[in-house]
Scaffold this motif. Structure first.
Motif, PDB file in Angstrom:
ATOM      1  N   LYS A 341       0.811  -1.220   0.000  1.00  0.00           N
ATOM      2  CA  LYS A 341       0.000   0.000   0.000  1.00  0.00           C
ATOM      3  C   LYS A 341       0.847   1.275   0.000  1.00  0.00           C
ATOM      4  O   LYS A 341       0.335   2.363  -0.218  1.00  0.00           O
ATOM      5  CB  LYS A 341      -0.962  -0.031   1.175  1.00  0.00           C
ATOM      6  CG  LYS A 341      -2.036  -1.104   0.918  1.00  0.00           C
ATOM      7  CD  LYS A 341      -2.995  -1.283   2.030  1.00  0.00           C
ATOM      8  CE  LYS A 341      -3.877  -2.489   1.717  1.00  0.00           C
ATOM      9  NZ  LYS A 341      -4.541  -3.050   2.858  1.00  0.00           N
ATOM     10  N   VAL A 342       2.130   1.085   0.305  1.00  0.00           N
ATOM     11  CA  VAL A 342       3.041   2.224   0.150  1.00  0.00           C
ATOM     12  C   VAL A 342       4.160   1.764  -0.773  1.00  0.00           C
ATOM     13  O   VAL A 342       4.823   0.772  -0.491  1.00  0.00           O
ATOM     14  CB  VAL A 342       3.640   2.658   1.495  1.00  0.00           C
ATOM     15  CG1 VAL A 342       4.579   3.858   1.297  1.00  0.00           C
ATOM     16  CG2 VAL A 342       2.543   3.005   2.482  1.00  0.00           C
ATOM     17  N   TYR A 362     -11.221   5.467  -1.302  1.00  0.00           N
ATOM     18  CA  TYR A 362      -9.759   5.315  -1.299  1.00  0.00           C
ATOM     19  C   TYR A 362      -9.083   6.601  -1.778  1.00  0.00           C
ATOM     20  O   TYR A 362      -9.734   7.467  -2.385  1.00  0.00           O
ATOM     21  CB  TYR A 362      -9.303   4.116  -2.158  1.00  0.00           C
ATOM     22  CG  TYR A 362      -9.494   4.300  -3.644  1.00  0.00           C
ATOM     23  CD1 TYR A 362      -8.619   5.091  -4.393  1.00  0.00           C
ATOM     24  CD2 TYR A 362     -10.550   3.695  -4.318  1.00  0.00           C
ATOM     25  CE1 TYR A 362      -8.799   5.268  -5.748  1.00  0.00           C
ATOM     26  CE2 TYR A 362     -10.734   3.880  -5.675  1.00  0.00           C
ATOM     27  CZ  TYR A 362      -9.855   4.669  -6.381  1.00  0.00           C
ATOM     28  OH  TYR A 362     -10.031   4.870  -7.717  1.00  0.00           O
ATOM     29  N   VAL A 363      -7.817   6.686  -1.492  1.00  0.00           N
ATOM     30  CA  VAL A 363      -7.011   7.803  -2.002  1.00  0.00           C
ATOM     31  C   VAL A 363      -5.675   7.245  -2.497  1.00  0.00           C
ATOM     32  O   VAL A 363      -5.022   6.486  -1.779  1.00  0.00           O
ATOM     33  CB  VAL A 363      -6.699   8.854  -0.894  1.00  0.00           C
ATOM     34  CG1 VAL A 363      -5.988  10.067  -1.512  1.00  0.00           C
ATOM     35  CG2 VAL A 363      -7.940   9.283  -0.157  1.00  0.00           C
ATOM     36  N   LEU A 364      -5.314   7.583  -3.702  1.00  0.00           N
ATOM     37  CA  LEU A 364      -3.957   7.275  -4.199  1.00  0.00           C
ATOM     38  C   LEU A 364      -3.192   8.595  -4.188  1.00  0.00           C
ATOM     39  O   LEU A 364      -3.697   9.588  -4.713  1.00  0.00           O
ATOM     40  CB  LEU A 364      -3.986   6.789  -5.647  1.00  0.00           C
ATOM     41  CG  LEU A 364      -4.819   5.584  -6.058  1.00  0.00           C
ATOM     42  CD1 LEU A 364      -4.585   5.286  -7.529  1.00  0.00           C
ATOM     43  CD2 LEU A 364      -4.444   4.385  -5.236  1.00  0.00           C
ATOM     44  N   THR A 365      -1.998   8.587  -3.632  1.00  0.00           N
ATOM     45  CA  THR A 365      -1.219   9.837  -3.608  1.00  0.00           C
ATOM     46  C   THR A 365       0.207   9.606  -4.100  1.00  0.00           C
ATOM     47  O   THR A 365       0.930   8.789  -3.537  1.00  0.00           O
ATOM     48  CB  THR A 365      -1.147  10.417  -2.177  1.00  0.00           C
ATOM     49  OG1 THR A 365      -2.459  10.420  -1.631  1.00  0.00           O
ATOM     50  CG2 THR A 365      -0.599  11.833  -2.182  1.00  0.00           C
ATOM     51  N   TRP A 366       0.554  10.307  -5.158  1.00  0.00           N
ATOM     52  CA  TRP A 366       1.934  10.297  -5.663  1.00  0.00           C
ATOM     53  C   TRP A 366       2.617  11.547  -5.113  1.00  0.00           C
ATOM     54  O   TRP A 366       2.044  12.644  -5.194  1.00  0.00           O
ATOM     55  CB  TRP A 366       1.957  10.396  -7.178  1.00  0.00           C
ATOM     56  CG  TRP A 366       1.468   9.207  -7.931  1.00  0.00           C
ATOM     57  CD1 TRP A 366       2.235   8.225  -8.486  1.00  0.00           C
ATOM     58  CD2 TRP A 366       0.103   8.893  -8.272  1.00  0.00           C
ATOM     59  NE1 TRP A 366       1.422   7.311  -9.148  1.00  0.00           N
ATOM     60  CE2 TRP A 366       0.127   7.695  -9.020  1.00  0.00           C
ATOM     61  CE3 TRP A 366      -1.140   9.488  -8.000  1.00  0.00           C
ATOM     62  CZ2 TRP A 366      -1.039   7.100  -9.519  1.00  0.00           C
ATOM     63  CZ3 TRP A 366      -2.285   8.897  -8.482  1.00  0.00           C
ATOM     64  CH2 TRP A 366      -2.226   7.715  -9.232  1.00  0.00           C
ATOM     65  N   GLU A 367       3.825  11.373  -4.628  1.00  0.00           N
ATOM     66  CA  GLU A 367       4.461  12.537  -4.004  1.00  0.00           C
ATOM     67  C   GLU A 367       5.954  12.622  -4.254  1.00  0.00           C
ATOM     68  O   GLU A 367       6.638  11.599  -4.327  1.00  0.00           O
ATOM     69  CB  GLU A 367       4.285  12.446  -2.487  1.00  0.00           C
ATOM     70  CG  GLU A 367       3.045  13.137  -1.996  1.00  0.00           C
ATOM     71  CD  GLU A 367       2.863  12.911  -0.503  1.00  0.00           C
ATOM     72  OE1 GLU A 367       2.615  13.911   0.178  1.00  0.00           O
ATOM     73  OE2 GLU A 367       2.996  11.759  -0.046  1.00  0.00           O
ATOM     74  N   THR A 439       1.164   6.187  -2.328  1.00  0.00           N
ATOM     75  CA  THR A 439       0.520   5.624  -1.140  1.00  0.00           C
ATOM     76  C   THR A 439      -0.950   5.368  -1.459  1.00  0.00           C
ATOM     77  O   THR A 439      -1.613   6.220  -2.052  1.00  0.00           O
ATOM     78  CB  THR A 439       0.597   6.637   0.032  1.00  0.00           C
ATOM     79  OG1 THR A 439       1.928   7.134   0.090  1.00  0.00           O
ATOM     80  CG2 THR A 439       0.233   5.988   1.348  1.00  0.00           C
ATOM     81  N   ILE A 440      -1.420   4.200  -1.078  1.00  0.00           N
ATOM     82  CA  ILE A 440      -2.826   3.858  -1.334  1.00  0.00           C
ATOM     83  C   ILE A 440      -3.509   3.676   0.028  1.00  0.00           C
ATOM     84  O   ILE A 440      -3.123   2.806   0.809  1.00  0.00           O
ATOM     85  CB  ILE A 440      -2.932   2.551  -2.151  1.00  0.00           C
ATOM     86  CG1 ILE A 440      -2.049   2.652  -3.402  1.00  0.00           C
ATOM     87  CG2 ILE A 440      -4.392   2.255  -2.509  1.00  0.00           C
ATOM     88  CD1 ILE A 440      -1.912   1.354  -4.182  1.00  0.00           C
ATOM     89  N   THR A 441      -4.475   4.533   0.319  1.00  0.00           N
ATOM     90  CA  THR A 441      -5.170   4.384   1.607  1.00  0.00           C
ATOM     91  C   THR A 441      -6.651   4.149   1.370  1.00  0.00           C
ATOM     92  O   THR A 441      -7.211   4.593   0.365  1.00  0.00           O
ATOM     93  CB  THR A 441      -5.026   5.649   2.490  1.00  0.00           C
ATOM     94  OG1 THR A 441      -5.073   6.790   1.638  1.00  0.00           O
ATOM     95  CG2 THR A 441      -3.750   5.673   3.253  1.00  0.00           C
ATOM     96  N   GLY A 442      -7.284   3.434   2.327  1.00  0.00           N
ATOM     97  CA  GLY A 442      -8.703   3.153   2.244  1.00  0.00           C
ATOM     98  C   GLY A 442      -9.143   2.546   3.556  1.00  0.00           C
ATOM     99  O   GLY A 442      -8.430   2.660   4.569  1.00  0.00           O
ATOM    100  N   GLN A 443     -10.292   1.883   3.580  1.00  0.00           N
ATOM    101  CA  GLN A 443     -10.734   1.242   4.822  1.00  0.00           C
ATOM    102  C   GLN A 443      -9.773   0.100   5.177  1.00  0.00           C
ATOM    103  O   GLN A 443      -9.102  -0.454   4.292  1.00  0.00           O
ATOM    104  CB  GLN A 443     -12.158   0.716   4.632  1.00  0.00           C
ATOM    105  CG  GLN A 443     -13.166   1.852   4.648  1.00  0.00           C
ATOM    106  CD  GLN A 443     -14.559   1.371   4.284  1.00  0.00           C
ATOM    107  OE1 GLN A 443     -14.784   0.833   3.206  1.00  0.00           O
ATOM    108  NE2 GLN A 443     -15.481   1.554   5.200  1.00  0.00           N
ATOM    109  N   ASP A 444      -9.775  -0.275   6.467  1.00  0.00           N
ATOM    110  CA  ASP A 444      -8.826  -1.290   6.945  1.00  0.00           C
ATOM    111  C   ASP A 444      -8.824  -2.566   6.108  1.00  0.00           C
ATOM    112  O   ASP A 444      -7.790  -3.173   5.875  1.00  0.00           O
ATOM    113  CB  ASP A 444      -9.143  -1.676   8.395  1.00  0.00           C
ATOM    114  CG  ASP A 444      -8.823  -0.514   9.310  1.00  0.00           C
ATOM    115  OD1 ASP A 444      -8.154   0.437   8.824  1.00  0.00           O
ATOM    116  OD2 ASP A 444      -9.270  -0.541  10.467  1.00  0.00           O
ATOM    117  N   MET A 445     -10.007  -2.976   5.680  1.00  0.00           N
ATOM    118  CA  MET A 445     -10.142  -4.250   4.950  1.00  0.00           C
ATOM    119  C   MET A 445      -9.716  -4.136   3.479  1.00  0.00           C
ATOM    120  O   MET A 445      -9.767  -5.115   2.732  1.00  0.00           O
ATOM    121  CB  MET A 445     -11.611  -4.702   4.956  1.00  0.00           C
ATOM    122  CG  MET A 445     -12.202  -4.936   6.303  1.00  0.00           C
ATOM    123  SD  MET A 445     -11.488  -6.427   6.983  1.00  0.00           S
ATOM    124  CE  MET A 445     -12.289  -7.627   5.931  1.00  0.00           C
TER     125      MET A 445
END
Ligand code: FRU
Length: 459
Positions: A341-342, A362-367, A439-445
């Motif tokens: 996820k990272v 979800y959120v995808l973030t390129w940094e 980074t890919i974030t979303g609900q725990d599952m």
């Protein structure tokens, strides 16, 4: 013909391209040889190669008197710059050679049809002109202008009359061209010709009636999977319909005369697409990876500005235009690398397939240290945000199912294809360092599956 203006541009581009570090350029997107580029022009298959001409001001990274630059490719990915083919050097195009298209004539030569502009006290006078050549050099026709104000219907403005798209069916050449009626609403005019040189007005293909924006630029029309498709680019869209953003927007219509306009690409850096028919039957689209609103986001000192999208293969599904990167991209793929996820140490160029499940958002973030691009799905909307720290932040949205993504990443752009190509999001930036993490974030599952293919930067 006065070739001095053209020769000056050819010498200039040859000399000054050397000063641009190839590592500063996109690796697999076509970019300005020097100076400024905008619309793709004359996108065509001719003598075994794909030819791409483009709106070009070689002397400055900002728009200026338009030339036609030229590049060719045999794989739709790696472009070879060719000498500039058209420069503003005639009484009918002295202030610029605007957009247009190309076709192969009966005798095997290639005809370029373009708009010549001349600034007058009444406005910028626009006429349609031709140049014939062999894939390297082109001669403007002594018959020019081929179509001028005398071949306009009543109420059509000669000052907003541009971007001819030509094609041939059986023995007849057809041409559509953008125009504005005298009340300021866009319309698309049709012409026919037996030889590509003498044209008769035959009616209107479309009238905007203020449905989206005012002037409709860069028209394209073709048959895809047995259906008529129109693609165009509107100036000054009000963005009130959620299907398209405000400002400059490229839209398509299928299944005429249905009056729906859907955005071709929901990102903010996409305008003036043009298509070509490949000998293998594919219909391929390429666009300027910028629009007029976002094109001012660069500084005076730069030596080049502007790039084109990846060529995209088109198809139709339930009336929707599907876009997919040409299959040639897959040849650049290296072995897929596993990711979580990272993702740190992101490849500079990549082709990523992602399937996101078990999360309602979800959120995808390129940094990197000076830029962040995020794709944020909140269960209803998907929003892309490009934030160049300390400079500007831009956002655009789409509505649809974004759980399945394909993402092409180059040094200065992301092209995101959503839901198997039903929608696309394109964003570009300049002058920033390369991304460090995704980074890919979303609900725990949340579950994230897919492939991350680094792309070879050279053939
Ligand atoms: C579209 C456009 C065209 C014109 C060209 C000028 O982006 O405004 O209508 O031909 O750019 O560079």
């Amino acid at each position: 013909m006065n070739r001095l203006v053209l020769e000056r541009a050819q010498r200039y581009e040859q000399e000054y391209e050397k000063s641009i570090d190839p590592m500063e350029r996109p690796a697999f997107h076509m970019s300005a040889r020097v100076g400024w580029i905008n619309d793709p022009n004359g996108f065509s298959y001719y003598q075994g190669k794909v030819h791409l001409f483009y709106q070009y001001h070689p002397y400055d990274a900002h728009w200026g008197p338009m030339h036609w630059g030229h590049a060719t490719t045999t794989d739709l990915l790696h472009w070879k710059y060719e000498p500039t083919v058209l420069a503003p050097d005639q009484p009918y195009d002295q202030d610029g050679c605007f957009s247009g298209s190309a076709i192969t004539l009966e005798d095997g030569r290639q005809l370029l049809i373009y708009t010549g502009i001349v600034r007058t006290e009444q406005g910028v006078l626009q006429t349609q002109n031709g140049a014939i050549g062999d894939g390297h050099t082109y001669q403007k026709l002594i018959e020019n202008p081929l179509i001028d104000r005398h071949q306009l219907p009543n109420n059509a403005s000669p000052y907003a009359f541009r971007d001819p798209k030509i094609w041939k069916e059986k023995d007849t050449y057809y041409l559509i061209v953008a125009n504005q009626n005298e009340k300021g609403s866009g319309q698309i005019l049709k012409y026919e010709s037996g030889d590509g040189l003498q044209w008769n007005y035959t009616g209107k293909l479309l009238e905007n009636t203020y449905a989206i924006g005012d002037m409709w630029e860069c028209p394209d029309y073709f048959i895809l999977d047995g259906q008529e498709v129109y693609i165009g680019s509107a100036m000054h869209a009000d963005g009130s319909d959620l299907e398209y953003p405000e400002g400059f927007v490229s839209f398509y219509m299928t299944g005429f005369p249905e009056e729906t306009h859907r955005s071709v690409d929901h990102g903010l850096d996409f305008y003036a697409p043009q298509t070509l028919a490949m000998p293998d039957g594919r219909r391929i689209l390429i666009a300027w990876m910028q629009d007029w609103k976002t094109s001012r986001l660069h500084s005076k000192e730069w030596t080049w500005f502007g790039q084109m999208t990846i060529p995209r293969e088109l198809s139709l599904k339930d009336g929707a235009l599907i876009q997919w990167p040409v299959k040639e991209v897959e040849r650049l793929r290296e072995a897929s690398i596993s990711f979580g996820k990272v993702i740190r140490n992101l490849p500079v160029c990549s082709d990523m397939e992602l399937e996101i499940t078990n999360t309602s958002w979800y959120v995808l973030t390129w940094e990197s240290e000076d830029i962040s691009v995020s794709l944020r799905y909140d269960g209803g909307w998907t929003m892309i945000r490009t934030d160049i720290f300390g400079q500007h932040r831009r956002t655009s949205c789409l509505y649809g199912n974004p759980y399945c993504l394909r993402i092409l990443s180059d040094r200065k752009s992301l092209e995101i294809f959503v839901d198997h190509g039903k929608q696309a999001f394109t964003t570009t930036w300049y002058g920033c360092s390369l991304f460090r993490t995704l980074t890919i974030t979303g609900q725990d599952m949340m579950d994230v599956k897919g492939n991350l293919f680094p792309l070879k930067e050279k053939a």
